[in-house]
Design an enzyme around this catalytic site. Structure first.
Site, PDB file in Angstrom:
ATOM      1  N   GLN A 106      43.887  31.540  45.158  1.00 33.25           N
ATOM      2  CA  GLN A 106      45.239  31.188  45.605  1.00 33.25           C
ATOM      3  C   GLN A 106      45.382  29.665  45.792  1.00 33.25           C
ATOM      4  O   GLN A 106      46.439  29.200  46.226  1.00 33.25           O
ATOM      5  CB  GLN A 106      45.585  31.912  46.916  1.00 33.25           C
ATOM      6  CG  GLN A 106      45.720  33.419  46.774  1.00 33.25           C
ATOM      7  CD  GLN A 106      46.950  33.851  45.972  1.00 33.25           C
ATOM      8  OE1 GLN A 106      47.854  33.070  45.687  1.00 33.25           O
ATOM      9  NE2 GLN A 106      46.994  35.117  45.599  1.00 33.25           N
ATOM     10  N   GLY A 108      43.100  33.353  35.727  1.00 26.32           N
ATOM     11  CA  GLY A 108      44.151  32.768  34.897  1.00 26.32           C
ATOM     12  C   GLY A 108      45.554  33.242  35.243  1.00 26.32           C
ATOM     13  O   GLY A 108      46.524  32.467  35.179  1.00 26.32           O
ATOM     14  N   HIS A 109      45.672  34.507  35.665  1.00 25.33           N
ATOM     15  CA  HIS A 109      47.029  35.060  35.782  1.00 25.33           C
ATOM     16  C   HIS A 109      47.790  34.586  37.015  1.00 25.33           C
ATOM     17  O   HIS A 109      48.959  34.943  37.196  1.00 25.33           O
ATOM     18  CB  HIS A 109      47.005  36.597  35.687  1.00 25.33           C
ATOM     19  CG  HIS A 109      46.487  37.309  36.888  1.00 25.33           C
ATOM     20  ND1 HIS A 109      47.297  37.723  37.909  1.00 25.33           N
ATOM     21  CD2 HIS A 109      45.236  37.681  37.229  1.00 25.33           C
ATOM     22  CE1 HIS A 109      46.555  38.344  38.821  1.00 25.33           C
ATOM     23  NE2 HIS A 109      45.306  38.316  38.438  1.00 25.33           N
ATOM     24  N   THR A 168      30.903  39.372  23.548  1.00 32.74           N
ATOM     25  CA  THR A 168      31.665  38.408  22.753  1.00 32.74           C
ATOM     26  C   THR A 168      32.674  37.679  23.638  1.00 32.74           C
ATOM     27  O   THR A 168      33.525  38.324  24.257  1.00 32.74           O
ATOM     28  CB  THR A 168      32.410  39.155  21.618  1.00 32.74           C
ATOM     29  OG1 THR A 168      31.459  39.915  20.892  1.00 32.74           O
ATOM     30  CG2 THR A 168      33.143  38.191  20.705  1.00 32.74           C
ATOM     31  N   ALA A 183      39.281  37.108  38.809  1.00 33.73           N
ATOM     32  CA  ALA A 183      38.630  36.667  40.046  1.00 33.73           C
ATOM     33  C   ALA A 183      37.773  37.764  40.670  1.00 33.73           C
ATOM     34  O   ALA A 183      36.728  37.485  41.245  1.00 33.73           O
ATOM     35  CB  ALA A 183      39.676  36.186  41.037  1.00 33.73           C
ATOM     36  N   CYS A 228      48.061  44.072  49.395  1.00 30.95           N
ATOM     37  CA  CYS A 228      46.917  43.172  49.557  1.00 30.95           C
ATOM     38  C   CYS A 228      46.174  43.402  50.862  1.00 30.95           C
ATOM     39  O   CYS A 228      45.730  42.474  51.495  1.00 30.95           O
ATOM     40  CB  CYS A 228      47.423  41.737  49.506  1.00 30.95           C
ATOM     41  SG  CYS A 228      46.558  40.747  48.309  1.00 30.95           S
TER      42      CYS A 228
END
Ligand code: PLP
Length: 376
Positions: free
Chosen positions: A179, A198-199, A235, A69, A321
């Site tokens: 989120q 993705g995570h 790639t 992100a 954060c």
């Protein structure tokens, strides 16, 4: 172990990992190659992209893969600012964004762009009146996250879009949906650009998405070879892309049922934690249940976090954060520096069990009594 830090990252799903492994093994050809191995890999990548596009009701050409992100936010915001700078140099964002958005805004400011920070109300929602007043003929871009990462405030993007477009139809709306995706339903058509990773959705680390409506243009910030992705050349990470498409499908299935279950866990936590005099619940009616933020009076959040760790309980403190020692989101909502100086974020998942929540409450009680006793 009791993992209650799902908003920081999620464990990769078993099926997702399996897809990653199989794709790595059986589709190792470079999708940019012209021979059959490359074509086979490219076809698989295209079908993964098609699946993601169908789930979000967007076009395949509107998906740009990134490594997460943060990179997606960079490509989107810097790319838009540099492409449209002749139309204006004014950008608006909120006071509830992820640090990556603030860092990009700081960078753009250093290039001569003007950044405005829209106010929010006491519930954490963007102040519509303030937003309306901030939009100018030279406002090229607005960036408002779909769900705030610290207090979980969910913004009404459709409404925000209407306000923006009414004032200036050319202003682009970007939303960091990191989120939100996989937790609550999202509509990419509420915005012109969206980003996620993705995570946070039980996918692998190292893959993210920028959704860019075909009506938006971006100046690339990365240059190289490879025709498949002009905004992020090189790639393509096909095993990550195919695994991501699986993670997107799995995390967006049964989303409402999962949300209701998580809401029950969240309510149980709020009931238990609000009994402590020195605990403040940082939750408004717009907080999604997956995130529960609390402030501790007289106990440093980091001390509490490490004490929980002794019981193999994992949560986040405001230091992960936020800027310095303050939670900027808690500060933006409650306008209270003390409250913002010691926060803990407990983040839940459909994988969280009632038993884990009960154990957390038990350990919390032991630690709270011990640490607050130190200050008597
Ligand atoms: N945006 C939000 C709202 C986040 O919560 C995060 C991660 O915590 C990011 C962006 C950064 O994501 P990534 O780690 O994929 O770069």
């Amino acid at each position: 172990m009791i993992y209650l830090d799902y908003s920081a990252t999620t464990p990769v799903g078993f099926e997702v990992l399996d897809t990653y492994n199989k794709t790595s093994k059986d589709f190792f050809g470079n999708p940019n190659s012209l021979h059959s191995l490359g074509v086979k890999t490219k076809n698989l990548m295209n079908s993964a992209t098609k699946q993601i596009a169908e789930i979000f009701n967007i076009m395949e050409s509107e998906i740009i893969y990134t490594c997460g992100a943060t990179e997606a936010n960079n490509i989107a915001l810097i790319g838009a600012a540099l492409f449209y700078h002749n139309k204006g140099k004014h950008i608006i964002t909120s006071k509830l964004e992820h640090p990556s958005v603030y860092a990009i805004c700081d960078y753009l400011e250093s290039l001569g762009f003007e950044i405005s920070y829209v106010n929010n109300d006491k519930e954490g929602l963007v102040d519509f009146e303030d937003l309306k007043n901030l939009i100018r003929p030279d406002t090229i871009l607005v960036s408002i996250c779909a769900v705030n990462s610290e207090v979980g405030i969910r913004q009404p993007l459709k409404m925000i879009r209407q306000i923006i477009k009414k004032e200036n139809n050319d202003t682009i709306l970007h939303s960091d949906m990191t989120q939100a995706v996989g937790k609550v339903s999202v509509n990419f058509h509420d915005v012109d650009m969206a980003t996620f990773t993705g995570h946070k959705i039980y996918g692998p680390k190292g893959i993210g998405v920028l959704y860019k409506s075909n009506s938006v243009n971006l100046k690339p910030i990365l240059y190289g070879s490879g025709k498949t992705n002009m905004l992020n050349p090189g790639t393509p990470a096909v095993p990550l892309i195919v695994a991501l498409s699986k993670a997107v499908r799995l995390s967006t299935t049964d989303i409402e049922k999962r949300e209701r279950f998580i809401e029950r866990l969240n309510n149980r936590l709020v009931d238990a934690l609000s009994k402590y005099e020195g605990v403040l619940i940082n939750k408004t009616k717009y907080s999604i249940p997956h995130i529960l933020n609390i402030s501790l009076r007289n106990i440093k959040s980091e001390t509490f976090l490490h004490a929980l760790e002794e019981y193999e309980v994992y949560v986040s403190s405001n230091t992960a954060c936020s800027s310095g020692n303050l939670s900027l989101s808690v500060l933006a909502i409650y306008d209270d520096r003390v409250r913002a100086s010691s926060t803990i974020r407990i983040s839940l998942s459909h994988l969280t069990t009632t038993d884990e929540v009960n154990k957390f409450i038990e350990y919390f009680d032991i630690i709270y009594k011990k640490l607050s006793g130190l200050h008597r």
